[in-house]
Design a protein around this motif. Structure first.
Motif, PDB file in Angstrom:
ATOM      1  N   GLY A  68       0.806  -1.220   0.000  1.00 38.50           N
ATOM      2  CA  GLY A  68       0.000   0.000   0.000  1.00 38.50           C
ATOM      3  C   GLY A  68       0.835   1.264   0.000  1.00 38.50           C
ATOM      4  O   GLY A  68       0.387   2.302  -0.513  1.00 38.50           O
ATOM      5  N   MET A  69       2.054   1.206   0.549  1.00 33.15           N
ATOM      6  CA  MET A  69       2.897   2.396   0.573  1.00 33.15           C
ATOM      7  C   MET A  69       3.327   2.791  -0.838  1.00 33.15           C
ATOM      8  O   MET A  69       3.490   3.974  -1.131  1.00 33.15           O
ATOM      9  CB  MET A  69       4.117   2.173   1.469  1.00 33.15           C
ATOM     10  N   PHE A  70       3.533   1.786  -1.703  1.00 28.38           N
ATOM     11  CA  PHE A  70       3.838   2.097  -3.105  1.00 28.38           C
ATOM     12  C   PHE A  70       2.636   2.778  -3.758  1.00 28.38           C
ATOM     13  O   PHE A  70       2.772   3.729  -4.529  1.00 28.38           O
ATOM     14  CB  PHE A  70       4.190   0.829  -3.886  1.00 28.38           C
ATOM     15  N   GLU A  71       1.457   2.242  -3.454  1.00 31.28           N
ATOM     16  CA  GLU A  71       0.236   2.795  -4.036  1.00 31.28           C
ATOM     17  C   GLU A  71       0.007   4.233  -3.557  1.00 31.28           C
ATOM     18  O   GLU A  71      -0.519   5.064  -4.301  1.00 31.28           O
ATOM     19  CB  GLU A  71      -0.972   1.925  -3.656  1.00 31.28           C
ATOM     20  N   VAL A  72       0.388   4.517  -2.315  1.00 34.31           N
ATOM     21  CA  VAL A  72       0.194   5.866  -1.785  1.00 34.31           C
ATOM     22  C   VAL A  72       0.932   6.888  -2.637  1.00 34.31           C
ATOM     23  O   VAL A  72       0.369   7.930  -3.023  1.00 34.31           O
ATOM     24  CB  VAL A  72       0.679   5.949  -0.316  1.00 34.31           C
ATOM     25  N   GLY A  73       2.206   6.590  -2.965  1.00 36.56           N
ATOM     26  CA  GLY A  73       2.981   7.517  -3.792  1.00 36.56           C
ATOM     27  C   GLY A  73       2.320   7.753  -5.140  1.00 36.56           C
ATOM     28  O   GLY A  73       2.224   8.894  -5.619  1.00 36.56           O
ATOM     29  N   LEU A 108     -11.572   5.994  -0.607  1.00 31.49           N
ATOM     30  CA  LEU A 108     -12.169   4.656  -0.759  1.00 31.49           C
ATOM     31  C   LEU A 108     -11.705   3.971  -2.039  1.00 31.49           C
ATOM     32  O   LEU A 108     -11.360   2.786  -2.033  1.00 31.49           O
ATOM     33  CB  LEU A 108     -13.697   4.767  -0.744  1.00 31.49           C
ATOM     34  N   ILE A 109     -11.682   4.700  -3.151  1.00 34.06           N
ATOM     35  CA  ILE A 109     -11.299   4.061  -4.414  1.00 34.06           C
ATOM     36  C   ILE A 109      -9.804   3.736  -4.411  1.00 34.06           C
ATOM     37  O   ILE A 109      -9.379   2.717  -4.959  1.00 34.06           O
ATOM     38  CB  ILE A 109     -11.693   4.918  -5.646  1.00 34.06           C
ATOM     39  N   PHE A 115      -6.025  -2.696  -2.315  1.00 30.62           N
ATOM     40  CA  PHE A 115      -6.515  -4.002  -1.848  1.00 30.62           C
ATOM     41  C   PHE A 115      -6.461  -5.035  -2.977  1.00 30.62           C
ATOM     42  O   PHE A 115      -5.928  -6.129  -2.809  1.00 30.62           O
ATOM     43  CB  PHE A 115      -7.956  -3.850  -1.344  1.00 30.62           C
ATOM     44  N   VAL A 116      -7.002  -4.672  -4.121  1.00 30.78           N
ATOM     45  CA  VAL A 116      -7.066  -5.616  -5.247  1.00 30.78           C
ATOM     46  C   VAL A 116      -5.664  -6.003  -5.712  1.00 30.78           C
ATOM     47  O   VAL A 116      -5.403  -7.177  -6.011  1.00 30.78           O
ATOM     48  CB  VAL A 116      -7.870  -4.990  -6.409  1.00 30.78           C
ATOM     49  N   TYR A 147      -6.472  -6.980   6.360  1.00 29.65           N
ATOM     50  CA  TYR A 147      -6.306  -6.637   4.941  1.00 29.65           C
ATOM     51  C   TYR A 147      -7.137  -5.400   4.591  1.00 29.65           C
ATOM     52  O   TYR A 147      -6.646  -4.422   4.023  1.00 29.65           O
ATOM     53  CB  TYR A 147      -6.820  -7.812   4.120  1.00 29.65           C
ATOM     54  N   VAL A 148      -8.413  -5.455   4.932  1.00 31.98           N
ATOM     55  CA  VAL A 148      -9.340  -4.368   4.580  1.00 31.98           C
ATOM     56  C   VAL A 148      -8.936  -3.078   5.296  1.00 31.98           C
ATOM     57  O   VAL A 148      -8.854  -2.004   4.689  1.00 31.98           O
ATOM     58  CB  VAL A 148     -10.789  -4.762   4.945  1.00 31.98           C
ATOM     59  N   LEU A 149      -8.664  -3.185   6.598  1.00 32.54           N
ATOM     60  CA  LEU A 149      -8.315  -1.985   7.369  1.00 32.54           C
ATOM     61  C   LEU A 149      -7.006  -1.379   6.876  1.00 32.54           C
ATOM     62  O   LEU A 149      -6.875  -0.146   6.773  1.00 32.54           O
ATOM     63  CB  LEU A 149      -8.200  -2.335   8.861  1.00 32.54           C
ATOM     64  N   ALA A 150      -6.025  -2.225   6.554  1.00 32.43           N
ATOM     65  CA  ALA A 150      -4.734  -1.720   6.088  1.00 32.43           C
ATOM     66  C   ALA A 150      -4.906  -0.888   4.824  1.00 32.43           C
ATOM     67  O   ALA A 150      -4.373   0.216   4.708  1.00 32.43           O
ATOM     68  CB  ALA A 150      -3.774  -2.881   5.822  1.00 32.43           C
ATOM     69  N   HIS A 151      -5.703  -1.378   3.887  1.00 31.81           N
ATOM     70  CA  HIS A 151      -5.819  -0.664   2.617  1.00 31.81           C
ATOM     71  C   HIS A 151      -6.744   0.550   2.726  1.00 31.81           C
ATOM     72  O   HIS A 151      -6.565   1.528   1.989  1.00 31.81           O
ATOM     73  CB  HIS A 151      -6.239  -1.633   1.516  1.00 31.81           C
TER      74      HIS A 151
END
Length: 260
Positions: A68-73, A108-109, A115-116, A147-151
Motif C-alpha cells: 500500500g505504501m507504493f500505491e500511496v505515492g 475509498l477508491i 486491496f485488489v 487486509y481491509v483496514l490496512a488498505h
C-alpha cells in the motif's frame, strides 16, 4: 445524505472501479514480481548471512502490508496531477452531494486499488516458500479484517499527503521524508519487540507510526511463534489512524479548495 446522494456516490465509485479494471492485470504482475523477488532473497539467500530461515515468511506478510505504501505515492501523484491539470475534481465538487464525500470517495477508491493489487501475494508467497509455510496456519477471518483496514488506511493516507503537498515538485520530498521512513521503520524487516530489544526509545517512538500496527497485526494472523503486538490493539489503532487521516485529509482539502 439522502438516497439520491448515496446513489450518486455509489455510481462514481463503481465507475472508478471499472476504469481501474484495465490496470488490474498489470498491477498483479507488478506485485508478483516485487513480492516474489523479495521473498526468494529473504528465504534462500539471506540465511547464508546467518538470518533465520523463517525470514521469508516474515517478509511475505510484510509485503502484503507494505504494498500500500507504493500505491500511496502513485495515488498522491495522480491526485496532484489532476488538481494542477484537467481538474476533474472541480467537476465532482459541483455535484449535488456533500463535499466531504467527494474526498472520502478518493480515499475509498484508492483503498480498493491497493486491496485488489495485493490479492495474488499469498499465492505467490506459497509458491516461493512452498514447504516453509502452511496455509492451514493462517487465521483467515482476522487476516481479512487486517487486509481491509490496512488498505483503507493507505487510501486515506494518500488523501492526507496530497492535501498537505503544495504541488508535484514536492512528491520526492513526501516520499523520502514521510512514506519511506514510515515503511522502513514500520517493522517491515523486524518485529516491534526486536526493535525494543535493540533500542527501547526508538521502539516507543515507533508506536506513533501507523505502519507498525498494520505490520504487527497482519503478522499475528499467520506467525504464532514470535512475540508481536496483540491483534486487538493493532486493529483498534489502525481504525483510529484511518479516521484521523480521513478527517485531516478531508478538512485540509476543503480548506485548500475553499469548500468550507
Amino acid at each position: 445524505m439522502d438516497y439520491k446522494q448515496i446513489q450518486t456516490i455509489t455510481s462514481i465509485l463503481m465507475r472508478d472501479a471499472c476504469v481501474f479494471k484495465k490496470h488490474i492485470i498489470s498491477r498483479f504482475i507488478d506485485a508478483c514480481i516485487w513480492s516474489g523477488a523479495t521473498i526468494y532473497v529473504s528465504q534462500y539467500i539471506l540465511p547464508q548471512f546467518g538470518i533465520s530461515p523463517a525470514f521469508g515468511k516474515f517478509i511475505m506478510i510484510g509485503n502484503i502490508a507494505a504494498w500500500g505504501m507504493f500505491e500511496v505515492g502513485t495515488n498522491v501523484s495522480i491526485l496532484m496531477s489532476d488538481i494542477q491539470g484537467v481538474n476533474s475534481l472541480g467537476y465532482y465538487l459541483s455535484l449535488p452531494v456533500p463535499t466531504s464525500w467527494i474526498f472520502i470517495r478518493i480515499g475509498l477508491i484508492d483503498a480498493y486499488k491497493s486491496f485488489v493489487s495485493t490479492l495474488p501475494l499469498i499465492p505467490v508467497g506459497k509458491l516461493v516458500l512452498w514447504n516453509f509455510i502452511s496455509l492451514s496456519d493462517i487465521s483467515y477471518g482476522p487476516l481479512l479484517l487486517s487486509y481491509v483496514l490496512a488498505h483503507l488506511f493507505f487510501g486515506f493516507l494518500g488523501l492526507f499527503l496530497a492535501s498537505i503537498m503544495p504541488n508535484l515538485e514536492y512528491l520526492t520530498t513526501i516520499k523520502l521524508r514521510i512514506i519511506f521512513p514510515m515503511w522502513f521503520l514500520g517493522c517491515y524487516q523486524f518485529s516491534w519487540h526486536m526493535l525494543y530489544n535493540a533500542n527501547p526509545t526508538l521502539a516507543y517512538i515507533n508506536l506513533l507510526n501507523p505502519i507498525t500496527y498494520i505490520m504487527e497485526g497482519m503478522r499475528s494472523t499467520i506467525i504464532h511463534d514470535q512475540p508481536l503486538i496483540s491483534y486487538p490493539i493493532c486493529t483498534l489503532m489502525t481504525i483510529f489512524f484511518i479516521f484521523a487521516f480521513a478527517y485531516a485529509g478531508v478538512y485540509n482539502f476543503k480548506k485548500r479548495l475553499d469548500c468550507v
